[in-house]
Design a protein around this motif. Structure first.
Motif, PDB file in Angstrom:
ATOM      1  N   ALA A  22       0.829  -1.208   0.000  1.00 37.92           N
ATOM      2  CA  ALA A  22       0.000   0.000   0.000  1.00 37.92           C
ATOM      3  C   ALA A  22       0.861   1.254   0.000  1.00 37.92           C
ATOM      4  O   ALA A  22       0.527   2.258  -0.643  1.00 37.92           O
TER       5      ALA A  22
ATOM      6  N   GLY B 251       0.260   2.613  -3.441  1.00 42.92           N
ATOM      7  CA  GLY B 251      -0.931   3.397  -3.129  1.00 42.92           C
ATOM      8  C   GLY B 251      -2.038   2.489  -2.635  1.00 42.92           C
ATOM      9  O   GLY B 251      -2.180   1.347  -3.102  1.00 42.92           O
ATOM     10  N   ALA B 252      -2.845   2.995  -1.707  1.00 41.48           N
ATOM     11  CA  ALA B 252      -3.874   2.177  -1.071  1.00 41.48           C
ATOM     12  C   ALA B 252      -4.897   1.669  -2.069  1.00 41.48           C
ATOM     13  O   ALA B 252      -5.314   0.502  -2.020  1.00 41.48           O
ATOM     14  N   ASP B 253      -5.327   2.510  -3.008  1.00 42.57           N
ATOM     15  CA  ASP B 253      -6.352   2.089  -3.965  1.00 42.57           C
ATOM     16  C   ASP B 253      -5.825   1.006  -4.895  1.00 42.57           C
ATOM     17  O   ASP B 253      -6.515   0.030  -5.188  1.00 42.57           O
ATOM     18  N   ARG B 254      -4.603   1.202  -5.367  1.00 42.66           N
ATOM     19  CA  ARG B 254      -4.025   0.212  -6.277  1.00 42.66           C
ATOM     20  C   ARG B 254      -3.796  -1.121  -5.553  1.00 42.66           C
ATOM     21  O   ARG B 254      -4.042  -2.196  -6.091  1.00 42.66           O
TER      22      ARG B 254
ATOM     23  N   ALA C 227      -5.493  -2.246  -3.031  1.00 44.61           N
ATOM     24  CA  ALA C 227      -6.794  -2.882  -2.803  1.00 44.61           C
ATOM     25  C   ALA C 227      -7.294  -3.583  -4.055  1.00 44.61           C
ATOM     26  O   ALA C 227      -7.950  -4.631  -3.980  1.00 44.61           O
ATOM     27  N   ALA C 228      -7.005  -3.016  -5.244  1.00 47.07           N
ATOM     28  CA  ALA C 228      -7.450  -3.628  -6.498  1.00 47.07           C
ATOM     29  C   ALA C 228      -6.670  -4.900  -6.814  1.00 47.07           C
ATOM     30  O   ALA C 228      -7.229  -5.888  -7.302  1.00 47.07           O
TER      31      ALA C 228
ATOM     32  N   PRO D 158      -7.226  -7.986  -3.390  1.00 49.64           N
ATOM     33  CA  PRO D 158      -8.543  -7.905  -2.741  1.00 49.64           C
ATOM     34  C   PRO D 158      -8.625  -8.831  -1.537  1.00 49.64           C
ATOM     35  O   PRO D 158      -8.081  -9.936  -1.541  1.00 49.64           O
TER      36      PRO D 158
ATOM     37  N   THR E 136      -8.386  -0.587   5.492  1.00 50.51           N
ATOM     38  CA  THR E 136      -8.233   0.010   4.166  1.00 50.51           C
ATOM     39  C   THR E 136      -7.003   0.891   4.066  1.00 50.51           C
ATOM     40  O   THR E 136      -6.565   1.217   2.989  1.00 50.51           O
ATOM     41  N   SER E 137      -6.450   1.296   5.181  1.00 51.38           N
ATOM     42  CA  SER E 137      -5.238   2.126   5.113  1.00 51.38           C
ATOM     43  C   SER E 137      -4.183   1.576   6.066  1.00 51.38           C
ATOM     44  O   SER E 137      -3.270   0.877   5.657  1.00 51.38           O
TER      45      SER E 137
ATOM     46  N   ASP F 267      -6.383  -1.925 -17.425  1.00 52.14           N
ATOM     47  CA  ASP F 267      -5.651  -1.846 -16.162  1.00 52.14           C
ATOM     48  C   ASP F 267      -4.333  -1.103 -16.383  1.00 52.14           C
ATOM     49  O   ASP F 267      -3.657  -1.302 -17.407  1.00 52.14           O
TER      50      ASP F 267
END
Length: 816
Positions: free
Chosen positions: A206, A210-213, A215-216, A219, A252-253, A676
């Motif tokens: 993360a 990055g957190a969003d990447r 998470a994708a 999962p 999530t973070s 992607d």
């Protein structure tokens, strides 16, 4: 020429070359040099099984069958387990000693500086102290005297028998075995299955991506519909599964990551990559005989000799046969005359990591608003042929503090306290039906396992065993997939006492763990337990390939006209259809078809497809996705997938300073959308074609023709096989892949480490990958290897009178 003569000739050739003649490989992972060889090696080559052995606990009779499996009968349980200890030590003493040294942090004392870092980790983690706490609990139970008798038997063999060859090669002798050592084997098994620092890696990913990447690509819940439980199963008291409303959200973070170097170092001591298992049960209403059937194959490290040891013990209290780990007295997975049981890994989160505010001197940490001194002790790590190391071991209120080059992390693991798993295993062996088995399951504290059970009364059961922590921050229940602030008391486990005896009063109650009472058909393959668990279990589950395939085939069989037989279950264990191929191959074939014909000299970086790539695509298009040793298509797919994975992830992950151990799993890879960011200015199709060209280059250069040329038993090696290659098994082609039911993972030497199919109270079959003996000169060193490759299981009878003995051993009491 007999096998014994052949093996003596191999040893003679090695001796003729001296110590250097053994160092034939640069792949050594334990030894820098062997001790000078002498005539003692020949003593190790001549170890006849004794005909009689004196026993302080009374008489026991042993029949050793044609596969080297000992069948022990005695009127007294302690007499039986004294014999078990003696027999295990005769067959597997070096394995027992090696694992004991590993967990105690004493490998370097025998093999030198190559293992110092391993010893530092194991000493810092305090596995030996946890084993001592466990023995203090177990010794108070009915299992205690049996463990003591077992240890006495081991020591009697050490005193009376010539030591195995490996002790001569290394140049050391084993110390006496203790009951604590057997508890240490429990910790070793549990660590292998639950030792996981994934929250450290998640935090690092993360931070880097990055957190969003993150998470994708990673999962917490894979989007498949093949969990173990569907939520409608009957539970204890008839209640249905709990609502998801009780489950805490995952992180999530989270906090900043622990230092990358420390994370990488700790990851080297985790559960081996790919550890998993299959098990399933079919109730009697769907079987030909009307009795339930359990099938089981645990996927653990493959080595020579195997991890498992088969034994049979019959006393007035039990008649139990199956597999155990050398060093453990009782059958772990097997059957008695009433029931059968098996275990696969849940993937539960039972290890947490903590950050602390530490003073400048590194001597105190802040907790609960005050400074506390670390619990500190200096330990010496002996190093053969080198300078001994001094290690300052530190602990906090939560457990060990792991330090390395100024970086530190606190660890809490459920195995760091006294656990009752040895008691549970003992009680399963003596169980007489469902109620006994359920009561034993309550005591199975560690590791967290999917227990699958059936008995002669037709009862069946699934239970997620092991203690599951409940974490809280500011009074709110939270998931454990994060790094906690230990100084603030975040996430700590109520009722947990590191290196003591825990009350467990803050853990998930037994009745609220995932389970199913009397399921008709149920299978486990390390996938997530249930979609909506009542309590947080974890996020480290296997991809659904094996689980989906088993469930689909069982469903089809149940819906068919023919009742299910043991033979069907053994055939299902041999299933080699790879679900990954079904996802990838159609797209790969289409990508090659769309590419320009560039001729045989097409570059691997070109979007064109060479003639050989077109031929390969045609082979793949006609393929049924079976990872069979004689398949050309399976070879192409396996080598292509590795290249494709590297090409998709390598560029972005290298830029983030993350190596291939951080790559997402193949389920995620297969479902990446065309847009992607990983594809950037490259098309998926172009990457697929380029990876195929590269794979074909590799295949041509290596001279491989079929899958078995690459996917072979070369991965199954002896711990000293780099220095003494003759100790390794014969190299043979193997079926299976990481994603097939017949599981084999040549890259990391993991696969089906024991297979059995049991109709409780009637018949059973089983096979291990190699042989029951660890003695290189024994006929039973590798006599099951080819049968294991074919899943040609031998009978596993519980009728001790029907056993045809190749050898017998009489244990005689003092009055005999």
């Amino acid at each position: 020429m007999t096998r014994d003569t052949t093996r003596r000739a191999v040893l003679a050739a090695a001796l003729a070359g001296g110590t250097g003649g053994l160092a034939l490989s640069s792949a050594a992972n334990l030894l820098d040099t062997f001790a000078p060889l002498s005539g003692e090696a020949w003593a190790a080559a001549d170890r006849p099984r004794p005909e009689t052995v004196p026993s302080p606990h009374g008489d026991a009779a042993v029949r050793v069958d044609e596969y080297g499996v000992p069948h022990v009968s005695a009127d007294d349980e302690t007499a039986a387990y004294f014999a078990v200890g003696y027999l295990q030590a005769y067959d597997r003493l070096f394995s027992m000693d090696l694992q004991r040294r590993l967990m105690r942090g004493r490998l370097s004392e025998a093999v030198g500086e190559a293992t110092v870092e391993s010893d530092e980790f194991h000493v810092a983690m305090g596995f030996a102290e946890a084993a001592e706490a466990t023995w203090e609990l177990v010794r108070e139970t009915p299992a205690g005297p049996l463990v003591e008798a077992y240890a006495e038997g081991v020591n009697a063999a050490i005193d009376a028998e010539p030591l195995p060859l490996e002790f001569t090669l290394v140049g050391h002798e084993p110390r006496p075995w203790t009951p604590v050592d057997s508890m240490l084997m429990e910790k070793q098994i549990s660590w292998t299955l639950t030792g996981d620092f994934s929250e450290l890696r998640r935090a690092l990913v993360a931070d880097r991506l990055g957190a969003d990447r993150a998470a994708a690509l990673f999962p917490r819940r894979l989007d498949h519909d093949s969990p173990i439980l569907d939520g409608d199963e009957r539970r204890l008291g008839g209640r249905e599964a709990g609502s998801a409303a009780d489950e805490p959200p995952t992180s999530t973070s989270g906090a900043p990551p622990v230092d990358a170097d420390l994370t990488a170092w700790l990851s080297g001591f985790e559960s081996p990559t790919g550890v998993g298992s299959n098990s399933w049960v079919v109730a009697g209403e769907h079987t030909e005989s009307g009795s339930p059937i359990v099938a089981y194959d645990p996927h653990l490290s493959l080595m020579a000799p195997p991890l498992w040891y088969e034994q049979h013990v019959e006393t007035p209290e039990r008649s139990v046969r199956g597999a155990t780990f050398p060093g453990v007295p009782f059958v772990i997975a097997g059957a008695n005359d009433r029931g059968t049981w098996s275990f696969t890994n849940v993937g539960a989160d039972v290890l947490d990591c903590y950050r602390y505010e530490v003073d400048e001197a590194g001597e105190r940490y802040r907790y609960d608003g005050e400074w506390r001194a670390f619990d500190t002790e200096t330990e010496t790590i002996p190093v053969s042929g080198g300078e001994d190391r001094e290690l300052e071991r530190k602990r906090t209120i939560h457990g060990p503090l792991i330090e390395r080059e100024g970086r530190r992390v606190g660890v809490a693991w459920t195995g760091h306290t006294a656990t009752r798993t040895t008691v549970a295993i003992d009680e399963l062996g003596r169980s007489e039906g469902f109620d006994d088995a359920l009561e034993a399951t309550r005591k199975f504290d560690l590791p967290t396992q999917n227990l699958v059970y059936a008995d002669a009364d037709g009862r069946t059961m699934y239970y997620a065993t092991g203690k599951l922590p409940i974490r809280r921050i500011d009074g709110e229940v939270v998931a454990g997939d994060r790094i906690f602030d230990g100084s603030a008391g975040e996430g700590e486990w109520s009722g947990f006492e590191p290196f003591g005896r825990s009350s467990w009063n803050g853990f998930v109650p037994f009745e609220e763990k995932p389970h199913a009472i009397d399921p008709d058909v149920l299978s486990t393959a390390n996938q997530r337990v249930i979609d909506d668990p009542r309590h947080y279990v974890g996020v480290v589950y296997a991809t659904p390939y094996r689980g989906s395939r088993i469930a689909d085939r069982l469903e089809a069989a149940v819906d068919g006209d023919e009742p299910i037989t043991p033979a069907f279950n053994r055939e299902l264990q041999r299933d080699v259809r790879d679900g990954r191929a079904a996802q990838f191959v159609p797209d790969l074939v289409a990508a090659v078809a769309e590419a320009d014909g560039g001729g045989d000299d097409a570059s691997a970086s070109s979007e064109s497809a060479s003639a050989r790539a077109v031929d390969a695509a045609e082979t793949l298009d006609a393929w049924e996705y079976r990872m069979a040793a004689d398949s050309r298509a399976a070879l192409v797919f396996a080598r292509w997938l590795d290249r494709y994975r590297d090409r998709v992830f390598g560029q972005s992950f290298d830029a983030a300073d993350l190596d291939e151990t951080y790559y997402p799993n193949d389920w995620v890879l297969a479902r990446l959308p065309d847009d992607d960011p990983l594809f950037d200015d490259r098309s998926r199709a172009a990457i697929m074609v380029a990876a195929l060209e590269e794979a074909l280059d590799e295949i041509d250069e290596a001279g491989w023709e079929t899958y078995g040329d690459w996917n072979s038993t070369r991965a199954i090696t002896h711990p000293f096989g780099g220095e003494a290659p003759f100790l390794n098994y014969e190299e043979l082609p193997a079926d299976g892949s990481p994603a097939t039911v017949m599981n084999y993972r040549v890259d990391d030497a993991v696969g089906s480490s024991w297979r059995m199919v049991v109709r409780p109270g009637t018949d059973a079959t089983a096979v291990i990958p190699g042989g029951n003996s660890g003695d290189y000169f024994s006929d039973h060193y590798d006599d099951q290897l080819r049968a294991w490759l074919a899943n040609d299981q031998k009978a596993m009878s519980l009728d001790i009178e029907a056993v045809e003995a190749d050898e017998t051993v009489a244990f005689r009491g003092d009055s005999s």
